[in-house]
Design an enzyme around this catalytic site. Structure first.
Site, mmCIF file in Angstrom:
data_model
loop_
_atom_site.group_PDB
_atom_site.id
_atom_site.type_symbol
_atom_site.label_atom_id
_atom_site.label_comp_id
_atom_site.label_asym_id
_atom_site.label_seq_id
_atom_site.Cartn_x
_atom_site.Cartn_y
_atom_site.Cartn_z
ATOM 1 N N LYS A 93 -2.254 8.694 8.310
ATOM 2 C CA LYS A 93 -2.993 9.597 8.822
ATOM 3 C C LYS A 93 -3.133 10.941 7.840
ATOM 4 C CE LYS A 93 -3.044 6.791 11.618
ATOM 5 N NZ LYS A 93 -3.074 5.523 11.692
ATOM 6 N N GLU A 101 20.239 1.356 9.416
ATOM 7 C CA GLU A 101 18.868 1.221 8.689
ATOM 8 C C GLU A 101 19.207 0.675 7.409
ATOM 9 O OE1 GLU A 101 15.369 1.528 9.584
ATOM 10 O OE2 GLU A 101 15.623 0.610 7.579
ATOM 11 N N ARG A 116 0.651 -8.457 12.668
ATOM 12 C CA ARG A 116 2.118 -8.837 12.233
ATOM 13 C C ARG A 116 2.941 -9.217 13.079
ATOM 14 N NH1 ARG A 116 2.847 -3.988 9.045
ATOM 15 N NH2 ARG A 116 4.981 -3.853 9.779
ATOM 16 N N ALA A 162 3.832 2.253 18.197
ATOM 17 C CA ALA A 162 4.684 3.022 18.244
ATOM 18 C C ALA A 162 5.238 3.734 19.347
ATOM 19 C CB ALA A 162 4.526 4.210 17.205
ATOM 20 N N ASP A 199 8.431 -3.574 18.153
ATOM 21 C CA ASP A 199 7.372 -4.915 17.785
ATOM 22 C C ASP A 199 8.145 -6.292 17.868
ATOM 23 O OD1 ASP A 199 5.817 -2.713 17.071
ATOM 24 O OD2 ASP A 199 5.354 -3.270 15.083
ATOM 25 N N GLU A 245 -14.054 -10.595 9.943
ATOM 26 C CA GLU A 245 -13.319 -10.597 10.712
ATOM 27 C C GLU A 245 -13.663 -11.974 11.487
ATOM 28 O OE1 GLU A 245 -10.972 -9.040 13.034
ATOM 29 O OE2 GLU A 245 -11.549 -11.031 14.261
ATOM 30 N N HIS A 253 -15.647 24.993 28.820
ATOM 31 C CA HIS A 253 -16.580 24.818 28.118
ATOM 32 C C HIS A 253 -16.757 25.883 26.869
ATOM 33 C CE1 HIS A 253 -21.067 24.437 26.691
ATOM 34 N NE2 HIS A 253 -21.069 25.732 26.866
HETATM 35 P P1 NAD Z 1 -4.870 -7.017 14.922
HETATM 36 O O1 NAD Z 1 -4.261 -8.179 15.682
HETATM 37 O O2 NAD Z 1 -4.909 -5.566 15.589
HETATM 38 O O3 NAD Z 1 -5.992 -7.457 14.232
HETATM 39 C C1 NAD Z 1 -5.945 -8.676 13.214
HETATM 40 C C2 NAD Z 1 -7.542 -8.852 13.297
HETATM 41 O O4 NAD Z 1 -7.689 -10.008 12.064
HETATM 42 C C3 NAD Z 1 -8.096 -9.735 14.661
HETATM 43 O O5 NAD Z 1 -9.246 -9.156 15.034
HETATM 44 C C4 NAD Z 1 -8.216 -11.213 14.165
HETATM 45 O O6 NAD Z 1 -9.177 -11.788 14.797
HETATM 46 C C5 NAD Z 1 -8.504 -10.952 12.741
HETATM 47 N N1 NAD Z 1 -8.114 -12.197 11.962
HETATM 48 C C6 NAD Z 1 -6.918 -13.077 12.132
HETATM 49 N N2 NAD Z 1 -7.030 -13.925 11.251
HETATM 50 C C7 NAD Z 1 -8.052 -13.795 10.458
HETATM 51 C C8 NAD Z 1 -8.792 -14.565 9.307
HETATM 52 N N3 NAD Z 1 -8.200 -15.743 8.769
HETATM 53 N N4 NAD Z 1 -9.783 -14.210 8.810
HETATM 54 C C9 NAD Z 1 -10.608 -13.116 9.378
HETATM 55 N N5 NAD Z 1 -9.957 -12.373 10.649
HETATM 56 C C10 NAD Z 1 -8.786 -12.818 10.862
HETATM 57 O O7 NAD Z 1 -3.933 -6.538 13.792
HETATM 58 P P2 NAD Z 1 -3.701 -5.493 12.494
HETATM 59 O O8 NAD Z 1 -4.825 -4.908 12.392
HETATM 60 O O9 NAD Z 1 -3.197 -6.136 11.418
HETATM 61 O O10 NAD Z 1 -2.559 -4.713 13.076
HETATM 62 C C11 NAD Z 1 -1.241 -5.138 13.379
HETATM 63 C C12 NAD Z 1 -0.451 -4.330 14.431
HETATM 64 O O11 NAD Z 1 -0.256 -2.992 14.059
HETATM 65 C C13 NAD Z 1 -1.265 -4.384 15.658
HETATM 66 O O12 NAD Z 1 -0.536 -4.896 16.826
HETATM 67 C C14 NAD Z 1 -1.843 -3.143 15.967
HETATM 68 O O13 NAD Z 1 -1.574 -2.684 17.548
HETATM 69 C C15 NAD Z 1 -1.056 -2.235 15.117
HETATM 70 N N6 NAD Z 1 -1.454 -0.932 14.601
HETATM 71 C C16 NAD Z 1 -1.892 -0.290 15.554
HETATM 72 C C17 NAD Z 1 -2.500 1.075 15.063
HETATM 73 C C18 NAD Z 1 -2.609 2.286 15.937
HETATM 74 O O14 NAD Z 1 -2.051 2.168 17.322
HETATM 75 N N7 NAD Z 1 -3.732 3.101 15.615
HETATM 76 C C19 NAD Z 1 -2.746 0.992 13.525
HETATM 77 C C20 NAD Z 1 -2.464 0.133 12.821
HETATM 78 C C21 NAD Z 1 -1.811 -1.148 13.559
#
Ligand code: NAD
Length: 464
Positions: free
Chosen positions: A50, A33, A266, A314, A306, A202, A438
């Site tokens: 969290k 690491e 990511r 995760a 990833d 979005e 319940h």
């Molecule tokens: P994501 O892929 O979930 O969402 C990215 C969003 O950004 C999409 O809806 C996309 O349409 C939008 N987007 C892309 N380019 C854009 C632009 N130029 N303008 C506006 N919107 C745009 O990615 P994330 O939210 O960055 O998360 C990254 C990764 O981390 C994901 O794979 C997710 O699964 C993981 N993650 C998971 C959790 C969880 O499990 N609770 C929490 C955080 C992150």
């Protein structure tokens, strides 16, 4: 030269789970690491966010004091540095505990940056210099990094990634979030609860575009109630970050805010690994190419989590690394992606699994859908959390449950009952015959299962 049967690069939820499993199988194992032990998840992702969500929920409850029958004399003031300290303490305890667990399992923890000299020799560089180790098998578990937008590069001052935004020293008065995916929505809910004026941009027609449509609609409504402005279906054409952040959208709308969070996905983290020296191929999108046993194009080298591509979760990373370790030990396990729970820590939270209603119909499936509102079950009123919905999608011919989508209190835990149902191919009628305690939020699943056949006591039905 140190020789290992299994070397794991990266100590996130993929790497540490795999390392413990490998060492407990009795083979010489090391984990390498270069940064904080525990990876993004523990240091700057899942756990710290969290911790902040828990603080935000406590603050939200305090603001509702009168509703719950108590009074707070004086103002409720949020101390960002105290929130940070709590988060840092939690991360520190977890990190130390995890390192101890890994070491006590018999794993050598090596600090440094690893790169392939060839398929079986790894160069490890740290402040003390370089050393070479031999590894019969290597598992690449190096994770991912936040994708950036050329229009808005990260600067850690005005434009933040999901990983560094929690280190802001005060709660921003306003924030524009680019991307309404997991990270964008989780942070929108969090910062809005802390008092920030949040705007989410979005590009696609709706936030959480891959979620069941009803769930993302309810989330959009709940975010709006919390004061979040959601601009879906909007593309950014320019951005200014000198002074306040100012983002211009197609059509001319300008969104200004103190800071911006860019959460547009990511990217696999492969920089500096020297994959070419080991014969490890990457896909066009930069993720490492793997087969269904998690092996790369090089014999004895595996990639998990990833860095091996979607879904970047995760819990999937941990499962993949378990499979990779078994295979490195000589088995031929195939990674099973059939049932993967999604847990999204918005307020209210979301748990989902399997097909959305639209996905099931798109596959040509005839479906029965059962729904129950959270507010139908008594516990929601007692707990003061009445928002949301539980929805079950089942195949109308076999009655098998094919998807479950929940938004509301405890959804991220509730989803695992649904997961077991999918994993065991249970029908909605089987689930509905199981007695649910319940008063609990779990009753929503019972009632949604009953509702697939029109039998929920909460579904309005007229006599005659
Ligand atoms: P994501 O892929 O979930 O969402 C990215 C969003 O950004 C999409 O809806 C996309 O349409 C939008 N987007 C892309 N380019 C854009 C632009 N130029 N303008 C506006 N919107 C745009 O990615 P994330 O939210 O960055 O998360 C990254 C990764 O981390 C994901 O794979 C997710 O699964 C993981 N993650 C998971 C959790 C969880 O499990 N609770 C929490 C955080 C992150």
């Amino acid at each position: 030269m140190d020789k290992y049967s299994i070397a794991i690069i990266g100590s996130g939820p993929a790497g540490y789970v795999g390392a413990i499993k490998a060492a407990r199988s009795g083979v010489p194992t090391c984990i390498i690491e270069k940064s904080g032990f525990g990876g993004v998840c523990l240091n700057t992702g899942c756990i710290p966010t969290k911790s902040f969500v828990a603080s935000a929920k406590a603050i939200r409850s305090a603001r509702r004091a009168q509703e719950f029958g108590f009074e707070i004399d004086g103002d409720i003031r949020i101390d960002m540095s105290a929130l940070q300290k709590r988060k840092d303490r939690i991360v520190d305890i977890e990190r130390k505990g995890l390192e101890r667990l890994v070491r006590d399992s018999g794993v050598d923890i090596i600090e440094g940056t690893a790169s392939f000299v060839d398929a079986h020799n790894l160069a490890i560089n740290n402040a003390r210099g370089e050393r070479i180790i031999f590894a019969k098998n290597t598992i690449i578990a190096t994770g991912s990094v936040s994708a950036s937008l050329p229009l808005m590069p990260f600067d850690g001052a005005k434009v933040f990634s999901g990983e560094d935004v929690l280190s802001v020293d005060r709660i921003p008065a306003s924030m524009v979030i680019v991307g309404g995916g997991y990270i964008g929505c989780e942070y929108a809910a969090l910062f809005a609860t802390l008092g920030t004026k949040v705007t989410v941009i979005e590009a696609l027609p709706r936030i959480l575009n891959n979620a069941d449509e009803e769930i993302s609609e309810i989330l959009a409504r709940e975010l709006k109630k919390a004061g979040v402005k959601v601009l879906s279906g909007h593309k950014i054409i320019s951005a200014e970050t000198d002074g306040p952040v100012s983002v211009t959208l197609e059509g001319g709308t300008v969104v200004s805010a103190d800071i911006a969070l860019v959460a547009v996905g990511r990217k696999a983290h492969t920089a500096g690994l020297g994959l070419e020296n080991a014969g490890v191929s990457v896909e066009k999108n930069g993720t490492i190419e793997v087969n269904n046993e998690m092996m790369t194009t090089a014999q004895g080298i595996y990639a998990v989590g990833d860095v091996a591509g979607e879904p970047m979760l995760a819990h999937v990373a941990s499962a993949e690394c378990r499979v990779a370790v078994e295979n490195a030990l000589g088995r031929h396990l195939i990674m099973d992606y059939s049932v993967i729970p999604n847990a999204i820590f918005t307020i209210p939270e979301i748990g989902s699994i399997g097909l959305t209603e639209a996905d099931a119909r798109a596959k040509g499936m005839e479906v029965h859908v059962g729904r129950v509102l959270m507010r139908s079950v008594g516990i929601s009123h007692a707990a003061g959390e009445i928002s949301g919905l539980a929805k079950i999608v089942c195949d109308s011919i076999s009655d098998a449950i094919v998807g479950v989508h929940i938004i509301g209190e405890r959804a991220t835990d509730l989803i695992h009952e649904a997961g077991l149902a999918l994993f065991q191919d249970l029908s909605a009628s089987t689930l509905s015959r199981m007695i649910h305690a319940h008063p609990t939020f779990s009753e929503t699943l019972l009632e949604a299962a009953l509702d697939t056949h029109g039998d929920s006591i909460y579904t309005a039905k007229h006599r005659g």
